[in-house]
Design an enzyme around this catalytic site. Structure first.
Site, PDB file in Angstrom:
ATOM      1  N   PRO A 130      40.140 -90.091  15.823  1.00  0.00           N
ATOM      2  CA  PRO A 130      41.589 -90.157  16.021  1.00  0.00           C
ATOM      3  C   PRO A 130      42.356 -89.545  14.852  1.00  0.00           C
ATOM      4  O   PRO A 130      42.128 -89.905  13.710  1.00  0.00           O
ATOM      5  CB  PRO A 130      41.859 -91.671  16.107  1.00  0.00           C
ATOM      6  CG  PRO A 130      40.731 -92.307  15.363  1.00  0.00           C
ATOM      7  CD  PRO A 130      39.549 -91.390  15.492  1.00  0.00           C
TER       8      PRO A 130
ATOM      9  N   ASP B 120      45.237 -92.476  15.076  1.00  0.00           N
ATOM     10  CA  ASP B 120      45.095 -93.274  13.875  1.00  0.00           C
ATOM     11  C   ASP B 120      46.515 -93.668  13.469  1.00  0.00           C
ATOM     12  O   ASP B 120      47.379 -92.809  13.371  1.00  0.00           O
ATOM     13  CB  ASP B 120      44.467 -92.388  12.786  1.00  0.00           C
ATOM     14  CG  ASP B 120      43.566 -93.186  11.874  1.00  0.00           C
ATOM     15  OD1 ASP B 120      43.674 -94.422  11.874  1.00  0.00           O
ATOM     16  OD2 ASP B 120      42.756 -92.560  11.171  1.00  0.00           O
TER      17      ASP B 120
ATOM     18  N   TRP C 293      40.055 -96.985   7.173  1.00  0.00           N
ATOM     19  CA  TRP C 293      38.772 -96.337   7.506  1.00  0.00           C
ATOM     20  C   TRP C 293      37.849 -97.307   8.225  1.00  0.00           C
ATOM     21  O   TRP C 293      36.999 -96.896   9.026  1.00  0.00           O
ATOM     22  CB  TRP C 293      38.077 -95.815   6.254  1.00  0.00           C
ATOM     23  CG  TRP C 293      38.718 -94.554   5.758  1.00  0.00           C
ATOM     24  CD1 TRP C 293      39.406 -94.393   4.599  1.00  0.00           C
ATOM     25  CD2 TRP C 293      38.756 -93.291   6.427  1.00  0.00           C
ATOM     26  NE1 TRP C 293      39.861 -93.104   4.499  1.00  0.00           N
ATOM     27  CE2 TRP C 293      39.477 -92.406   5.598  1.00  0.00           C
ATOM     28  CE3 TRP C 293      38.241 -92.825   7.638  1.00  0.00           C
ATOM     29  CZ2 TRP C 293      39.703 -91.076   5.950  1.00  0.00           C
ATOM     30  CZ3 TRP C 293      38.463 -91.494   7.980  1.00  0.00           C
ATOM     31  CH2 TRP C 293      39.181 -90.644   7.143  1.00  0.00           C
TER      32      TRP C 293
ATOM     33  N   GLN D 221      35.039 -85.064   6.178  1.00  0.00           N
ATOM     34  CA  GLN D 221      34.803 -86.297   6.936  1.00  0.00           C
ATOM     35  C   GLN D 221      33.351 -86.766   6.838  1.00  0.00           C
ATOM     36  O   GLN D 221      33.031 -87.854   7.307  1.00  0.00           O
ATOM     37  CB  GLN D 221      35.171 -86.100   8.408  1.00  0.00           C
ATOM     38  CG  GLN D 221      36.658 -85.825   8.635  1.00  0.00           C
ATOM     39  CD  GLN D 221      37.536 -87.050   8.479  1.00  0.00           C
ATOM     40  OE1 GLN D 221      37.085 -88.094   8.007  1.00  0.00           O
ATOM     41  NE2 GLN D 221      38.788 -86.934   8.861  1.00  0.00           N
TER      42      GLN D 221
ATOM     43  N   TRP E 225      34.903 -90.343   7.765  1.00  0.00           N
ATOM     44  CA  TRP E 225      34.731 -90.905   9.108  1.00  0.00           C
ATOM     45  C   TRP E 225      33.259 -91.041   9.499  1.00  0.00           C
ATOM     46  O   TRP E 225      32.841 -92.084   9.989  1.00  0.00           O
ATOM     47  CB  TRP E 225      35.485 -90.052  10.133  1.00  0.00           C
ATOM     48  CG  TRP E 225      35.649 -90.724  11.459  1.00  0.00           C
ATOM     49  CD1 TRP E 225      36.201 -91.953  11.686  1.00  0.00           C
ATOM     50  CD2 TRP E 225      35.248 -90.217  12.733  1.00  0.00           C
ATOM     51  NE1 TRP E 225      36.181 -92.238  13.025  1.00  0.00           N
ATOM     52  CE2 TRP E 225      35.600 -91.190  13.699  1.00  0.00           C
ATOM     53  CE3 TRP E 225      34.634 -89.037  13.162  1.00  0.00           C
ATOM     54  CZ2 TRP E 225      35.363 -91.022  15.065  1.00  0.00           C
ATOM     55  CZ3 TRP E 225      34.410 -88.871  14.520  1.00  0.00           C
ATOM     56  CH2 TRP E 225      34.766 -89.848  15.453  1.00  0.00           C
TER      57      TRP E 225
ATOM     58  N   LYS F 271      44.820 -72.718  -0.624  1.00  0.00           N
ATOM     59  CA  LYS F 271      45.015 -73.741   0.402  1.00  0.00           C
ATOM     60  C   LYS F 271      46.197 -73.345   1.280  1.00  0.00           C
ATOM     61  O   LYS F 271      47.188 -72.830   0.791  1.00  0.00           O
ATOM     62  CB  LYS F 271      45.317 -75.080  -0.302  1.00  0.00           C
ATOM     63  CG  LYS F 271      44.689 -76.261   0.387  1.00  0.00           C
ATOM     64  CD  LYS F 271      44.897 -77.523  -0.430  1.00  0.00           C
ATOM     65  CE  LYS F 271      44.539 -78.729   0.403  1.00  0.00           C
ATOM     66  NZ  LYS F 271      44.703 -79.978  -0.309  1.00  0.00           N
TER      67      LYS F 271
ATOM     68  N   LYS G 118      52.548 -75.172   3.761  1.00  0.00           N
ATOM     69  CA  LYS G 118      53.775 -74.909   4.499  1.00  0.00           C
ATOM     70  C   LYS G 118      54.844 -74.358   3.565  1.00  0.00           C
ATOM     71  O   LYS G 118      55.575 -73.453   3.925  1.00  0.00           O
ATOM     72  CB  LYS G 118      54.263 -76.209   5.152  1.00  0.00           C
ATOM     73  CG  LYS G 118      54.033 -76.202   6.663  1.00  0.00           C
ATOM     74  CD  LYS G 118      54.715 -77.402   7.301  1.00  0.00           C
ATOM     75  CE  LYS G 118      53.692 -78.337   7.913  1.00  0.00           C
ATOM     76  NZ  LYS G 118      54.118 -79.696   8.066  1.00  0.00           N
TER      77      LYS G 118
END
Ligand SMILES: [Zn+2]
Ligand SMILES: [Zn+2]
Length: 1010
Positions: free
Chosen positions: A96, A135, A569, A605, A609, A642, A645
């Protein structure tokens, strides 16, 4: 042995086969019959028998929108799931995401992989249910809300009221759901999006309680005090894995100080210690040495210093070593504390630090305070005072009175100045090291001794490692090396957070006795609650609600819930169970849904996760919760930095969708090293290249098919004997085999590669070489070509469907126009089988690649000899391969030669081509005729004539050239659709005329409508 074959040419002028002529040729006129008139300059042209389909479908990235609508309208996704038997499930867990930010390329990458394999397995006959999740909890959302409210810390949250704060979080958490929905459907991801589970659902949180209680009962959860990475702004400990996940360490340059601790035994002697965190000196509890290392006492000026012998080089000015001894000798020696901090326990003496004290940096004497893992171990071991002079909010509360109320990092210069003033600073220097920062609020972290709840990782470590061997990791190294290392070095997992917006820890403690109760369901809460009216069946298990509920203790006292909430988590790791509200509901369904066949996320992850899912799976069911894991890499901006924005260093994904389509982007991502956990620099050009070389080539092939395959009702292999058909069908079987094997191995890179090269072969060789067959009047050959192409397109659309679902649908629906019995969508089709004998039949492929190589070599020679392909040559000799006559024929057509000799023997050790460049009068005449044809075609084009229009052509040139051209008059007239070809003056009133050279002669050429 030498094999020589002489093959007579079938090439005549009626075969305009060479490439540059084809480019200029008017289309489809072989169907016309040209009848010679009484004079050799007069011909009659009959009308065309068939005309090509005038409106082939035009593909553009916007066509994808049409298919999006088509799928929604026809419920194609739902049908694709329901049409597969429930008894044959393929289980997929979708991690999620947060809806608190807009989806970016990283998400798009994940969404693509997580769409591709479910589509693939659906086509292979499995039922792949896909449900979206969100999430919702934890610091990410809390920090966003804090910022919006202009809050600086916890104090303001508590002033506002936790209930109000939590409700603000709840209102905020789904902010970008709509944008997510748009991106998900625009990129062609199929998932049940609308009824998503949320980690803040009451049912979800109840399962989290159940897991917590079960693990507590199993002895896998305990409460304890530990030194943990701690954020003084968020005022909560953080798990190491969280901080390492997105690499929250930064290189910082800070003052490092050599501090003089005065010996109590000899007032002119100092122990030199070194630290990069001067603020911790206030709470110094002891000094530690390595008892086995050598130490020295040196004399410098009037003072003596003690430090490790190997570190003595840090003393820059003149000194003399007066004594050398083992660290052991220093143990228990007392020193004067730098600052007085009240403590009932004894400190300020030298302890044994063992190997934890090295001679790699500093002085070999370590200053011990409560803000370090190693320090804390020694504090416990020697029962030293635990001075916590920095409060949970990062503010100094002890030491010099001037410093009280100072932010811990700001105390460094104050302390340094104070030490200088008191002659206790030996030296200071700048030290660059990597320092952890909070990944949410960017505050510098420190190690802080805090009370916390832990998952006892150490007691299940062996099981975690063993279960990992059952998982298939792609790439392998992520599981074999990285994950194993993560598991081996994993500390116990801190699962409590001193925060607000998350599932409340289900722990109540008595205010009178030591009794504690851990609940595992709403029902238990109802049973034990004092305020029963506050516990409806669907009670919200957030902190602000359950904090109001108290339990009755057996001693008669009241029990309060502890203030902590659970790590988010823990919640996302609970997804396989909590999304199903297991074990309160769906018990049967769950047993079929665990473990998952497939999960995928990006590298960070692995320690997040995947790790947390694995821990909970093994802790609860003794089993890894997944069988296959695909780990993807990071997408960086084009310059390798990276994506950001604020820096605007990448193109908005929506613009990429508009310009090149979702298919091109999906294919670009799936063929890149990203799919093997490598990072890439995202380049718009890369997507454009895929768009041109895969998507557009296929779209053009399709529109060619639509133009010439009028009403073809077949998609089965016609088993044509034509060499091009045989070759492309063999290539197809090979491609289907390669793609199948790669996708079975969860390898998208090697699934994309063969597709790209097949599309290229299909378009730039098969279609190019077969063009005239489609336009021709050999009905059998035409049918073979059409049916073969239909078969190839149909199979190709199926193997491309999981990767590029839109263009695959476009192809499928185009075929379906004439074959209504085809499935309603390509995504309801079965994955194609391949003929493994054919897939391994390398002969046609070798022959064709030799042929193509020979053509390439031949063209190179023509180029360097300035012999245009229009000029026929008498002979070519091929060395290194005996070619079957059918391939030789293609060579003849492609190279415009009359005869081919092919020899097995190589020349100069490699396959080669030798052209006979001797031009006879006849060959020259043919070449000149072709030059003339090209000029006439150009004139037709300038006059914008249709294939239906016939012309009168005029050629005015010298006698010799005329004589050379005249024998080819019929072919010329046929080719340019001239009713009359006149070798004579060009009249003034012709519609188009030009002056040019035919070979070496001047010519004036004109055309007129008859
Ligand atoms: Zn923080
Ligand atoms: Zn009690």
């Amino acid at each position: 042995m030498e094999g020589i074959k002489l093959i007579p040419s079938r090439v005549g002028l009626a075969h305009p086969h060479t490439f540059d002529e084809r480019k200029n040729s008017i289309s489809a006129n072989k169907a016309n019959l040209i009848i010679l008139n009484t004079s050799n300059t007069h011909f009659t042209v009959q009308p065309l028998k068939t005309s090509p389909n005038p409106t082939p479908s035009m593909y553009s990235p916007q066509s994808e929108l049409k298919w999006m609508e088509f799928w929604t309208k026809n419920k194609t996704f739902e049908k694709s799931v329901e049409s597969r038997p429930a008894s044959k499930p393929y289980i997929f867990y979708d991690g999620p995401p947060f809806a608190t930010g807009l989806p970016h390329y990283g998400h798009i990458l994940g969404l693509t992989i997580k769409d591709l394999f479910p589509r693939y397995y659906t086509m292979k006959g499995f039922r792949v249910e896909r449900k979206w999740g969100w999430d919702c909890h934890g610091l990410p959302i809390e920090n966003i809300v804090e910022k919006k409210l202009g809050f600086k810390g916890k104090k303001q949250i508590e002033e506002m009221g936790i209930g109000k704060f939590n409700e603000t979080c709840r209102a905020q958490v789904m902010e970008y759901v709509q944008e997510w929905g748009k991106t998900v459907s625009r990129m062609g991801k199929w998932i049940e999006f609308d009824n998503a589970y949320k980690t803040m659902d009451n049912s979800y949180m109840e399962t989290v309680w159940w897991i917590f209680q079960k693990m507590y009962k199993d002895g896998l959860i305990y409460e304890g005090k530990k030194i943990l990475m701690y954020c003084p702004h968020c005022q909560t400990p953080l798990a190491k894995a969280e901080i390492q996940m997105d690499n929250s360490y930064k290189n910082v340059s800070e003052p490092a100080v050599f501090v003089k601790f005065k010996s109590k035994k000899m007032s002119d002697t100092y122990f030199l210690a070194w630290t990069t965190t001067p603020w911790t000196l206030i709470g110094n509890a002891a000094l530690a040495v390595n008892e086995k290392l050598d130490y020295v006492k040196i004399k410098q000026g009037n003072e003596y210093y003690i430090l490790a012998r190997e570190r003595v080089f840090i003393i820059k000015e003149k000194f003399e070593i007066v004594e050398t001894f083992k660290g052991e000798k220093l143990l228990k020696e007392d020193y004067s504390p730098l600052y007085h901090v009240d403590s009932p326990k004894k400190g300020n003496y030298i302890v044994a630090g063992g190997d934890g004290v090295s001679s790699e940096e500093g002085t070999g004497i370590v200053h011990i305070a409560s803000y370090g893992e190693f320090d804390y171990e020694l504090i416990k071991k020697y029962d030293l005072p635990l001075h916590t002079h920095v409060k949970g909010d990062g503010i100094i509360q002890d030491g010099h009175h001037d410093w009280k109320g100072t932010w811990f990092k700001k105390a460094d210069p104050l302390i340094i100045k104070d030490l200088i003033d008191r002659n206790l600073l030996y030296r200071q220097e700048n030290h660059t090291h990597s320092y952890p920062f909070c990944y949410r609020c960017d505050t510098p972290l420190f190690y802080n001794p805090v009370n916390s709840w832990f998952v006892r990782i150490q007691s299940i470590k062996e099981k975690l490692l063993k279960q990992n061997t059952e998982i298939n990791w792609v790439p392998d190294a992520e599981g074999k090396a990285r994950f194993v290392n993560i598991l081996e070095t994993a500390p116990d997992w801190t699962i409590s957070r001193n925060r607000y917006w998350a599932t409340a820890l289900p722990v109540w403690k008595c205010t009178k006795c030591t009794e504690m109760k851990i609940l595992g369901s709403v029902k238990e809460l109802q049973t034990h609650a004092i305020e029963k009216d506050k516990v409806p069946n669907h009670v919200d298990l957030h902190k602000h609600i359950v904090d109001e509920i108290h339990l009755k203790c057996t001693c008669g006292g009241t029990m309060n819930r502890i203030p902590e909430v659970i790590d988010c988590w823990f919640e996302s790791g609970a997804m396989p169970y909590a999304a199903k509200h297991y074990p309160f509901e769906n018990e049967k369904e769950f047993s079929k849904m665990f473990p998952a066949d497939f999960v995928s996320e990006y590298v960070a992850q692995v320690r997040a996760w995947f790790y947390y899912m694995h821990v909970l799976g093994v802790a609860l069911f003794g089993h890894a919760p997944f069988k296959h894991i695909v780990v993807s890499g990071n997408i960086l901006a084009a310059d390798g930095s990276k994506m950001s924005k604020s820096k605007k260093n990448f193109t908005d994904p929506n613009l990429i969708f508009d310009k090149y389509g979702a298919d091109a982007l999906r294919f670009y991502l799936m063929q890149s090293p990203l799919a093997q956990a490598q990072d890439i620099n995202f380049k718009d050009d890369g997507v454009q290249e895929i768009y041109r070389k895969v998507i557009l080539l296929l779209a053009n092939t399709l529109s060619f098919y639509e133009m010439y395959a009028n009403g073809n009702p077949h998609v089965n292999d016609p088993h044509s004997k034509n060499v091009l058909d045989e070759w492309i069908v063999t290539r197809l079987h090979q491609t289907v085999a390669d793609v199948t094997k790669s996708l079975d191995a969860y390898d998208t890179i090697n699934a994309c590669k063969p597709i790209a090269s097949f599309v290229d072969d299909l378009s730039t060789w098969y279609l190019r070489r077969s063009r005239d067959r489609f336009k021709g009047d050999d009905e059998q050959d035409k049918q073979d070509a059409t049916r073969t192409l239909a078969f190839v397109l149909h199979q190709l659309s199926k193997i491309m469907a999981p990767i590029t679902p839109f263009i695959a649908e476009e192809v499928h629906q185009s075929l379906r126009k004439n074959i209504p019995t085809l499935k309603e969508s390509v995504h309801l089709e079965e994955w194609p089988a391949y003929d493994s004998k054919k897939a391994q039949d390398t002969q046609p492929i070798q022959n064709m690649s030799f042929l193509r190589e020979a053509v390439r070599l031949g063209m190179e020679q023509r180029d360097s000899l300035k012999l245009p392909v229009r000029q026929p040559l008498a002979k070519a000799t091929l060395y290194g391969h005996i070619m079957d006559e059918r391939y030789v024929q293609i060579f003849i057509d492609e190279m415009n030669v009359k005869q081919v000799l092919s020899k097995e023997q190589m020349k100069d050790g490699q396959p080669s081509v030798e052209l006979d460049t001797n031009l006879t009068k006849e060959l020259l005449g043919e070449g000149m005729a072709r030059e003339l044809m090209r000029v006439l075609q150009d004139l037709r084009k300038q006059a914008k004539l249709n294939p239906e229009n016939t012309i009168t052509a005029y050629v005015e040139t010298d006698t010799n050239t005329k004589e050379m051209l005249q024998p080819h008059g019929k072919e010329i007239a046929e080719k340019v659709r001239a009713k009359t070809l006149v070798f004579g003056p060009v009249p003034g009133n012709v519609s188009q005329q030009t002056e040019c050279r035919i070979k070496d002669a001047q010519a004036k050429i004109g055309i007129a409508l008859p």
